[in-house]
Enzyme design. Structure first.
Site, PDB file in Angstrom:
ATOM      1  N   ASP A  35       0.873  -1.081  -0.064  1.00 26.43           N
ATOM      2  CA  ASP A  35      -0.041   0.019  -0.017  1.00 26.43           C
ATOM      3  C   ASP A  35       0.825   1.095   0.033  1.00 26.43           C
ATOM      4  OD1 ASP A  35      -2.252  -1.715   0.151  1.00 26.43           O
ATOM      5  OD2 ASP A  35      -1.928  -1.845   2.435  1.00 26.43           O
ATOM      6  N   TYR A  94       5.432 -14.698  -0.162  1.00 21.96           N
ATOM      7  CA  TYR A  94       4.387 -14.979   1.162  1.00 21.96           C
ATOM      8  C   TYR A  94       4.797 -15.832   1.738  1.00 21.96           C
ATOM      9  CZ  TYR A  94       1.503 -10.874  -0.374  1.00 21.96           C
ATOM     10  OH  TYR A  94       1.113  -9.697  -1.086  1.00 21.96           O
ATOM     11  N   ARG A 141       5.251 -10.601  -5.466  1.00 25.97           N
ATOM     12  CA  ARG A 141       4.166 -10.943  -4.804  1.00 25.97           C
ATOM     13  C   ARG A 141       3.214  -9.761  -4.847  1.00 25.97           C
ATOM     14  NH1 ARG A 141       6.021 -10.701   1.514  1.00 25.97           N
ATOM     15  NH2 ARG A 141       5.457  -8.831   1.834  1.00 25.97           N
ATOM     16  N   GLY A 142       1.930  -9.858  -4.446  1.00 28.82           N
ATOM     17  CA  GLY A 142       1.014  -8.578  -4.110  1.00 28.82           C
ATOM     18  C   GLY A 142       0.606  -7.726  -4.993  1.00 28.82           C
ATOM     19  N   GLU A 143       0.912  -6.652  -5.281  1.00 32.07           N
ATOM     20  CA  GLU A 143       0.577  -5.783  -6.592  1.00 32.07           C
ATOM     21  C   GLU A 143       1.581  -5.044  -6.901  1.00 32.07           C
ATOM     22  OE1 GLU A 143      -2.542  -2.813  -6.404  1.00 32.07           O
ATOM     23  OE2 GLU A 143      -3.861  -4.517  -5.630  1.00 32.07           O
ATOM     24  N   SER A 145       5.156  -5.016  -6.496  1.00 28.94           N
ATOM     25  CA  SER A 145       6.373  -5.912  -7.168  1.00 28.94           C
ATOM     26  C   SER A 145       5.956  -6.675  -8.317  1.00 28.94           C
ATOM     27  CB  SER A 145       7.057  -6.820  -6.065  1.00 28.94           C
ATOM     28  OG  SER A 145       6.167  -7.804  -5.520  1.00 28.94           O
TER      29      SER A 145
HETATM   30  O1  TRH Z   1       4.377  -6.065   0.302  1.00 29.12           O
HETATM   31  P1  TRH Z   1       3.244  -6.628  -0.435  1.00 29.12           P
HETATM   32  O2  TRH Z   1       2.802  -8.113  -0.235  1.00 29.12           O
HETATM   33  O3  TRH Z   1       2.184  -5.699  -0.455  1.00 29.12           O
HETATM   34  C1  TRH Z   1       0.565  -6.486  -0.405  1.00 29.12           C
HETATM   35  C2  TRH Z   1      -0.196  -5.904  -1.620  1.00 29.12           C
HETATM   36  O4  TRH Z   1      -0.149  -4.597  -2.113  1.00 29.12           O
HETATM   37  C3  TRH Z   1      -1.553  -6.257  -1.558  1.00 29.12           C
HETATM   38  O5  TRH Z   1      -2.326  -6.090  -2.574  1.00 29.12           O
HETATM   39  C4  TRH Z   1      -2.245  -5.490  -0.356  1.00 29.12           C
HETATM   40  O6  TRH Z   1      -3.290  -6.005  -0.118  1.00 29.12           O
HETATM   41  C5  TRH Z   1      -1.325  -6.125   0.845  1.00 29.12           C
HETATM   42  O7  TRH Z   1      -0.035  -5.931   0.613  1.00 29.12           O
HETATM   43  C6  TRH Z   1      -1.880  -5.419   2.055  1.00 29.12           C
HETATM   44  O8  TRH Z   1       3.735  -6.866  -1.923  1.00 29.12           O
HETATM   45  P2  TRH Z   1       4.060  -5.643  -3.136  1.00 29.12           P
HETATM   46  O9  TRH Z   1       2.488  -5.001  -3.467  1.00 29.12           O
HETATM   47  O10 TRH Z   1       4.639  -6.146  -4.089  1.00 29.12           O
HETATM   48  O11 TRH Z   1       4.696  -4.503  -2.299  1.00 29.12           O
HETATM   49  C7  TRH Z   1       6.107  -4.645  -1.833  1.00 29.12           C
HETATM   50  C8  TRH Z   1       6.688  -3.254  -2.037  1.00 29.12           C
HETATM   51  O12 TRH Z   1       8.159  -3.383  -1.592  1.00 29.12           O
HETATM   52  C9  TRH Z   1       6.847  -2.851  -3.386  1.00 29.12           C
HETATM   53  O13 TRH Z   1       6.710  -1.471  -3.605  1.00 29.12           O
HETATM   54  C10 TRH Z   1       8.326  -3.277  -3.845  1.00 29.12           C
HETATM   55  C11 TRH Z   1       8.984  -2.879  -2.568  1.00 29.12           C
HETATM   56  N1  TRH Z   1      10.271  -3.624  -2.275  1.00 29.12           N
HETATM   57  C12 TRH Z   1      11.479  -3.007  -2.346  1.00 29.12           C
HETATM   58  O14 TRH Z   1      11.366  -1.729  -2.480  1.00 29.12           O
HETATM   59  N2  TRH Z   1      12.547  -3.471  -2.084  1.00 29.12           N
HETATM   60  C13 TRH Z   1      12.635  -5.024  -1.811  1.00 29.12           C
HETATM   61  O15 TRH Z   1      13.629  -5.456  -1.591  1.00 29.12           O
HETATM   62  C14 TRH Z   1      11.601  -5.679  -1.995  1.00 29.12           C
HETATM   63  C15 TRH Z   1      11.457  -7.028  -1.882  1.00 29.12           C
HETATM   64  C16 TRH Z   1      10.176  -4.994  -2.318  1.00 29.12           C
END
Ligand code: TRH
Length: 386
Positions: A25, A201, A279-281, A283
């Protein structure tokens, strides 16, 4: 005169971000806020209800400040009770978070109420097209909220894509990659080795996948950022909690523990790996812009509704793949999201890596045709300006 004046003034945007859990988020809202400031010259206030969590994505954030500026974005602590302030011209509630009541009342009291958008979660499901930009009238106040859906299809809001991202990726040549690995304290690629980033996850079948990599035909080097599945990997190797920089080996598998990277560095990691597990959105989207073969671990939801979202994306993404490619992708993705076996799926996926990389570029071109999310938002916000 009035119109000229309002056109020359900077449009002000408020983005409200409630951090549910994880990084997505905050990661998404931070990316959007910066893009609106840097590419559209807008004045953006980002309201975040948990600055300590936000600081994991943006380490320069001071988690004890009510108000601070970072990279041109005003970052405000969204506290309860919320103070009475003048709302911005455009108001975004990210992922259906609820705006403070006092703020909604202030919006309604303005001579010209703000453009109010609920920025929804990302989905490849078809119904999104019919719901994108639908208005919802407030039951008591003279306010309209619009539902804005990011998406993969024409008729949706598209995906976040910074103007220079793709050109930066294409100029990320060998020398830049070597420099990147050096900054991370790692050796550049070894000939013949597959380099894989792993972000997923805890529920993903990590044990089975690591076991498949141990006996892989090709050597596999896996990069695991902190804050992801470090513990599960540790359990697999039967060792204590590994530190950043530590390396574990078994058979063809080598695992390197790297820091949780700054968002731009994370992009570069995705650009330079042969396969990205995301994962998620956010990334998940970044892996698509990286145009490398990728495997998505979807955020698990109650009653397995995430399965529907996963299938919708797989249908779309694999639509113009050959049957072999499509089967290889679907089998590995399904296994990784809890249905199916690892048996044979990894070698089948590896056999498709070259064509999947070419397909990744084609997919990027297809996504670009929709227009990116920030520009679609800005266009929507200006739609009734003369
Ligand atoms: O962290 P997430 O699992 O976020 C999730 C999703 O957004 C989901 O839709 C939401 O409902 C839930 O949280 C509550 O995965 P996501 O979306 O990929 O976000 C990870 C963020 O972290 C993304 O902006 C990339 C960043 N990131 C880094 O900046 N450095 C890193 O080393 C890594 C592994 C990720």
């Amino acid at each position: 005169m009035g119109v000229l004046l309002s056109c020359s003034m900077k449009q002000r945007w408020d983005i409200f971000c409630a951090i549910v859990d994880n990084f997505g988020d905050a990661g998404f809202c931070w990316r959007l806020a910066r893009q609106l400031v840097h590419e559209y010259g807008l004045e953006v206030r980002l309201w975040v209800d948990d600055l300590a969590s936000f600081a994991r994505i943006a380490p320069d954030i001071a988690s004890d400040l009510e108000q601070q500026w970072l990279q041109g974005v005003e970052i405000c602590y969204w506290r309860q009770p919320f103070a009475k302030i003048k709302p911005a011209d455009v108001v975004i509630e990210a992922f259906a978070c609820e705006l403070p009541n006092i703020y909604i009342i202030a919006m309604a009291a303005l001579p010209r109420p703000p453009i109010w958008l609920n920025l929804e979660y990302l989905s490849a499901e078809n119904w999104v097209i019919g719901s994108h930009c639908l208005p919802s009238f407030h039951p008591r106040l003279p306010l309209i909220k619009y539902f804005f859906f990011p998406g993969f299809l024409p008729g949706t809001g598209g995906l976040l894509l910074e103007k220079h991202l793709l050109s930066a990726r294409s100029t990320f040549n060998n020398a830049a990659q070597v420099a990147f690995w050096q900054r991370q304290g790692m050796q550049p690629h070894r000939m013949g080795e597959l380099r894989i980033s792993l972000f997923c996850y805890d529920g993903a079948p990590i044990h089975e996948l690591l076991s498949a990599w141990v006996v892989s035909d090709v050597p596999v080097c896996v990069l695991v950022p902190q804050g992801s599945v470090v513990n599960a990997v540790r359990v697999f190797f039967g060792v204590g909690l590994p530190k950043v920089g530590e390396i574990l080996r078994s058979g063809q598998l080598k695992v390197c523990f790297i820091p949780f990277l700054e968002q731009n560095d994370y992009d570069q990691l995705l650009w330079t790996c042969d396969v990205n597990f995301v994962r998620g959105e956010d990334s998940f989207v970044r892996a698509q812009w990286a145009a490398r073969p990728f495997v998505w671990n979807i955020y698990p939801q109650a009653e397995r509704t995430h399965r529907i979202k996963l299938d919708a994306f797989l249908n779309l993404y694999t639509a113009s793949m050959s049957p072999d490619m499509s089967t290889a992708v679907c089998s590995l993705w399904n296994f990784w999201n809890g249905s199916g076996q690892i048996k044979n799926t990894w070698p089948a996926f590896v056999s498709q890596l070259t064509v999947l990389t070419q397909y990744g570029e084609k997919w990027v071109r297809q996504l670009c045709a929709i227009g990116d999310l920030a520009s679609n938002l800005v266009q929507f916000s200006r739609r009734d300006q003369i």
